[in-house]
Scaffold this motif. Sequence first.
Motif, PDB file in Angstrom:
ATOM      1  N   ILE A  54     -15.885   4.786  -7.108  1.00  0.00           N
ATOM      2  CA  ILE A  54     -14.621   4.516  -7.788  1.00  0.00           C
ATOM      3  C   ILE A  54     -14.465   3.003  -7.942  1.00  0.00           C
ATOM      4  O   ILE A  54     -14.302   2.278  -6.954  1.00  0.00           O
ATOM      5  N   GLU A  55     -14.524   2.557  -9.162  1.00  0.00           N
ATOM      6  CA  GLU A  55     -14.530   1.118  -9.462  1.00  0.00           C
ATOM      7  C   GLU A  55     -13.315   0.399  -8.894  1.00  0.00           C
ATOM      8  O   GLU A  55     -13.409  -0.745  -8.447  1.00  0.00           O
ATOM      9  N   THR A  56     -12.166   1.066  -8.875  1.00  0.00           N
ATOM     10  CA  THR A  56     -10.912   0.408  -8.502  1.00  0.00           C
ATOM     11  C   THR A  56     -10.602   0.480  -7.014  1.00  0.00           C
ATOM     12  O   THR A  56      -9.570  -0.039  -6.585  1.00  0.00           O
ATOM     13  N   LEU A  57     -11.467   1.123  -6.226  1.00  0.00           N
ATOM     14  CA  LEU A  57     -11.218   1.247  -4.793  1.00  0.00           C
ATOM     15  C   LEU A  57     -12.377   0.673  -3.995  1.00  0.00           C
ATOM     16  O   LEU A  57     -13.542   0.943  -4.288  1.00  0.00           O
ATOM     17  N   GLU A  58     -12.056  -0.097  -2.972  1.00  0.00           N
ATOM     18  CA  GLU A  58     -13.070  -0.588  -2.055  1.00  0.00           C
ATOM     19  C   GLU A  58     -13.733   0.592  -1.332  1.00  0.00           C
ATOM     20  O   GLU A  58     -13.072   1.600  -1.050  1.00  0.00           O
TER      21      GLU A  58
ATOM     22  N   ALA B 198     -10.284   7.856 -12.152  1.00  0.00           N
ATOM     23  CA  ALA B 198     -11.081   6.652 -12.416  1.00  0.00           C
ATOM     24  C   ALA B 198     -12.027   6.840 -13.598  1.00  0.00           C
ATOM     25  O   ALA B 198     -12.472   5.854 -14.194  1.00  0.00           O
TER      26      ALA B 198
ATOM     27  N   THR C 187      -8.636   8.970 -18.808  1.00  0.00           N
ATOM     28  CA  THR C 187      -7.172   9.023 -18.912  1.00  0.00           C
ATOM     29  C   THR C 187      -6.703  10.422 -19.276  1.00  0.00           C
ATOM     30  O   THR C 187      -5.496  10.676 -19.347  1.00  0.00           O
TER      31      THR C 187
END
Length: 240
Positions: free
Chosen positions: A55-59, A202, A205
């Motif tokens: 997931i690009e937006t989560l560490e 992720a 949309t």
Amino acid sequence: MTDQLEPMPEDWQRALAIVAHPDDLEYGCASAVAIWTDQGREVTYVMVTSGEAGIETLEPAEAGPLREQEQRASAAVVGVTNVEFLGHADGVIEYGTALRKDLAAAIRRHRPELVITLNPDDTWGGTYWSTPDHRAVGRAVLDAAGDAGNRWIFRDIPDEPWNGVRWVAIAGSESPTHAVDVTDGLERGVRSLMEHRAYIKALTTENPETYARNLIEGFARESGAQFGGRPAVTFRLFTR
């Protein structure tokens, strides 16, 4: 006329599904799992990674536990209660004896007759390049099915060798040989994929249900052309 696929074998009780990431089994295969658990068969999931790099937006430290949670919820939808994570690093799985040993240990531990994994080939459908993780795990599963039964390989695994794997089934193969009628499991297959909400969010949309339904029902209809027109999940089956 389209060549028709054979039904999957039914004379088994325990299956072990081994894949690289959470969500790998939900892109079609889970609908078949729902059918099998309804029949009273035991299916266990083993994830080589926790999908922490997916997931690009989560560490990764946040994504890994979240994806494990989503996978357990997803598995429960299709009647699977035992889900294991082996802790290999997502995105950089290496094919080799260390991976084969971990997978052989899982096979000895769970003693399945049927082992399931994903397409180990270079591509999906000859068009989309597969990931290194999928290629490494798929190939290692095929090898580990034999390793598990050889008592002179990986002798420090505590469980006794298991030479009872009768088949390895490859989901997502470009050249399937067998299929499962998933008419009665299709809805749960859709809901199983929907449980991966953070991952789906992720990716797209699109509404998660619309996304999941279009994919799972679309795959099943397309595969059904080779299985008497019935909604189907396909496999390439290797007999051992």
